[in-house]
Write an enzyme that holds these catalytic residues in place. Sequence first.
Site, PDB file in Angstrom:
ATOM      1  N   GLU A   1     -19.115  -4.931  11.589  1.00  0.00           N
ATOM      2  CA  GLU A   1     -20.069  -3.731  12.413  1.00  0.00           C
ATOM      3  C   GLU A   1     -20.862  -4.748  13.077  1.00  0.00           C
ATOM      4  O   GLU A   1     -21.305  -4.595  14.354  1.00  0.00           O
ATOM      5  CB  GLU A   1     -20.561  -2.879  11.511  1.00  0.00           C
ATOM      6  CG  GLU A   1     -19.679  -1.855  11.097  1.00  0.00           C
ATOM      7  CD  GLU A   1     -18.994  -2.136   9.762  1.00  0.00           C
ATOM      8  OE1 GLU A   1     -17.891  -1.271   9.403  1.00  0.00           O
ATOM      9  OE2 GLU A   1     -19.473  -3.197   9.203  1.00  0.00           O
TER      10      GLU A   1
ATOM     11  N   LYS B   1       0.721  -1.214  -0.027  1.00  0.00           N
ATOM     12  CA  LYS B   1      -0.013   0.081   0.047  1.00  0.00           C
ATOM     13  C   LYS B   1       0.870   1.108  -0.155  1.00  0.00           C
ATOM     14  O   LYS B   1       1.912   1.506   0.689  1.00  0.00           O
ATOM     15  CB  LYS B   1      -0.909  -0.117   1.300  1.00  0.00           C
ATOM     16  CG  LYS B   1      -2.118   0.830   1.296  1.00  0.00           C
ATOM     17  CD  LYS B   1      -3.144   0.658   2.445  1.00  0.00           C
ATOM     18  CE  LYS B   1      -4.306   1.363   2.174  1.00  0.00           C
ATOM     19  NZ  LYS B   1      -5.320   1.183   3.320  1.00  0.00           N
TER      20      LYS B   1
ATOM     21  N   ARG C   1     -25.045  -0.955   8.940  1.00  0.00           N
ATOM     22  CA  ARG C   1     -24.861  -2.418   8.543  1.00  0.00           C
ATOM     23  C   ARG C   1     -25.151  -3.432   9.780  1.00  0.00           C
ATOM     24  O   ARG C   1     -25.405  -4.464   9.608  1.00  0.00           O
ATOM     25  CB  ARG C   1     -23.419  -2.609   8.226  1.00  0.00           C
ATOM     26  CG  ARG C   1     -22.859  -1.616   7.028  1.00  0.00           C
ATOM     27  CD  ARG C   1     -21.550  -2.155   6.563  1.00  0.00           C
ATOM     28  NE  ARG C   1     -21.598  -2.784   5.266  1.00  0.00           N
ATOM     29  CZ  ARG C   1     -20.790  -3.350   4.850  1.00  0.00           C
ATOM     30  NH1 ARG C   1     -19.403  -3.311   5.202  1.00  0.00           N
ATOM     31  NH2 ARG C   1     -21.053  -4.099   3.532  1.00  0.00           N
TER      32      ARG C   1
END
Length: 653
Positions: A364, A280, A392
């Site tokens: 979540e 990344k 969610r």
Amino acid sequence: MLEKINNLEDFKKLNKKDLPELAEDIRKFLIDNVSKTGGHLSPNLGVVELTLALHHVFDSPNDKIIFDVGHQCYVHKILTGRKDKFDTLRKLNGISGFPKTRESEHDIFNTGHSSTSISSALGVATANKLAGKDDYTIAVIGDGALTGGLAFEGLNNAKIEDTNLIVILNDNQMSISPSVGNLSSYLTSIRSNSLYTCGKDTVRKILKHLPILGKFLIRLIENIKDAFRHLILPNSVMFEQFGFSYLGPIDGHDIDDLVRVLNRAKNVKKPVLIHVVTKKGKGFEPAEKNPDIFHGISEFDKESGKVNASSSMSYSKKFGNELMELAKENDRIVAISAAMTKGTGLQKFSETFPNKFFDVGIAEEHAVTFAAGLASQGYIPIFAVYSTFLQRAYDQIIHDVALQKAHVIFAIDRAGIVGADGETHHGIYDLSYLSHIPNLLIMAPKDGNELSEMMKFAIEHDGPVAIRYPRDSYADDIVLTVKKDNTLGKSTKKKKTLKANGRAIIETTTSEFNASPKDLPINSFKAEILKEGKDVTILGYGKTVKTALEVAKILNNKKVNAEVINCRFLKPLDKTTILSSITKTQKLICIEDNISTGGLATAIKNLILDKNLKYTKFYSYPDAFIKHGSTKEIEKEFGMNPEKIVKDYLNSK
């Protein structure tokens, strides 16, 4: 090289040997543009070679590429005809930072939330099978997104024979924060096995130099490599038990290797999972060193990588600092994050109280039920989560928390309009999906000082609590001076201390308003009358209190004496205080940063149903999805700015 590429047709004319040069050009292009517009830099720098290889091997839009979350789609957008629009990235009426079907036929599926790519790609692949098509469907998912339960539901259901489904697992050991949990450890065990990786690469390099027999032997070894991998990497069979043919791990920055493996995957007549290892932020040292900071970045200096950080205190930082102090005094407090440790202000807490901090990954639903379990044993869990992601876990809030009055505190960050991330990230629905849940107390602070008070109250309250606050920073607490004639005073340059409810409120030189609240303590569930008036009642909560005060200030200059009320509690609503004010003024302005259905507007409309008022005006967001742009631009577009509110009122007279 990049100057020659204006669309996918131009890209397809390139030879594979040209792609490394193009990759470098694209990295420079990304750094140059994102340094001016802000955006998701480090995720896109990490997938340059992978995206080039995908478009080299596959035929978009016939072959369909679905990017999970979507914050790594910039290279895809560059190749598919949107290069010249990158100066508009994430700006009002500009291109989105996420895939959008309205932008291009090459954006197959709108994404913005994590872990959706495998399920959606499986649906597309199955549709192709039903239609008799042999096109390929490719899901690109990060190892962080793979921690989401929805991703595993997709994997579990993907054992559908003869679907041309290819899942690219982009393994960079990160989501926004470093990846956590057993899955991360599992992938590390595969990724770090040098015996397999080095042995595979060494054999291939030797065989490439053998005349005639070399290529034949490489193909032969490809066919027997699975047995070798199972011997060296027994853990890698997990994906195969899900019904996938596993290929990898592959160097995600080696275009030759990527192209070779992608072509091999096209010939496998079953779902394929390709494990690609990337870095990344690759190619930009500041992003490589701090991939989390450059995950989603504002404008920065591209030479030094220095970010122009605001010195103002944000609600997230204020929350984190206050929670630190509360946890020092109360051993029962624990904190939970769903892969958003830094974003929600919990970094210092995680370092100071490692045994009381839990990062559950992008999960979540699990976070909420996990919190309920902790609460059932006497702990006080605080789940810090962005408003858009709490959606969610709706069922878990009802079934596992509210139904049994579990003492869980939801610290709902990024409430209201969030700006450049757009419709997938605006937090303008939380009041609507929370306000009808029994047993749930809902509060919204007007400033950092009130946030601290609400957190203290939430710790002592017996039952579930939601505290919503915006992404904004603030220079200081909102403090208002009221003259004897009940008009707003001008801000002063001096510092002075005012008392309210036994606590000091400090006025600073940066204050736009100076006020002395006439409220009762937080635990009285009462609204706060910030300024008394007789001509019109202005209601607000959270960040809209500042808007209400600005409206009152302008109206005062027009000889209109407004009463300003900070509702503070959305549930229970202080009907007595609000109704008393409305009855007195007979005029009402209500401002909120939620959609019009289910929020404060709905509650107030029910309250005044039988009242024949002289003027009523409600300001909220419409029942629609709001595009990206700066917060101020969006507020102005929907008439939420003080000038428009004042103009509406004066024109009504």
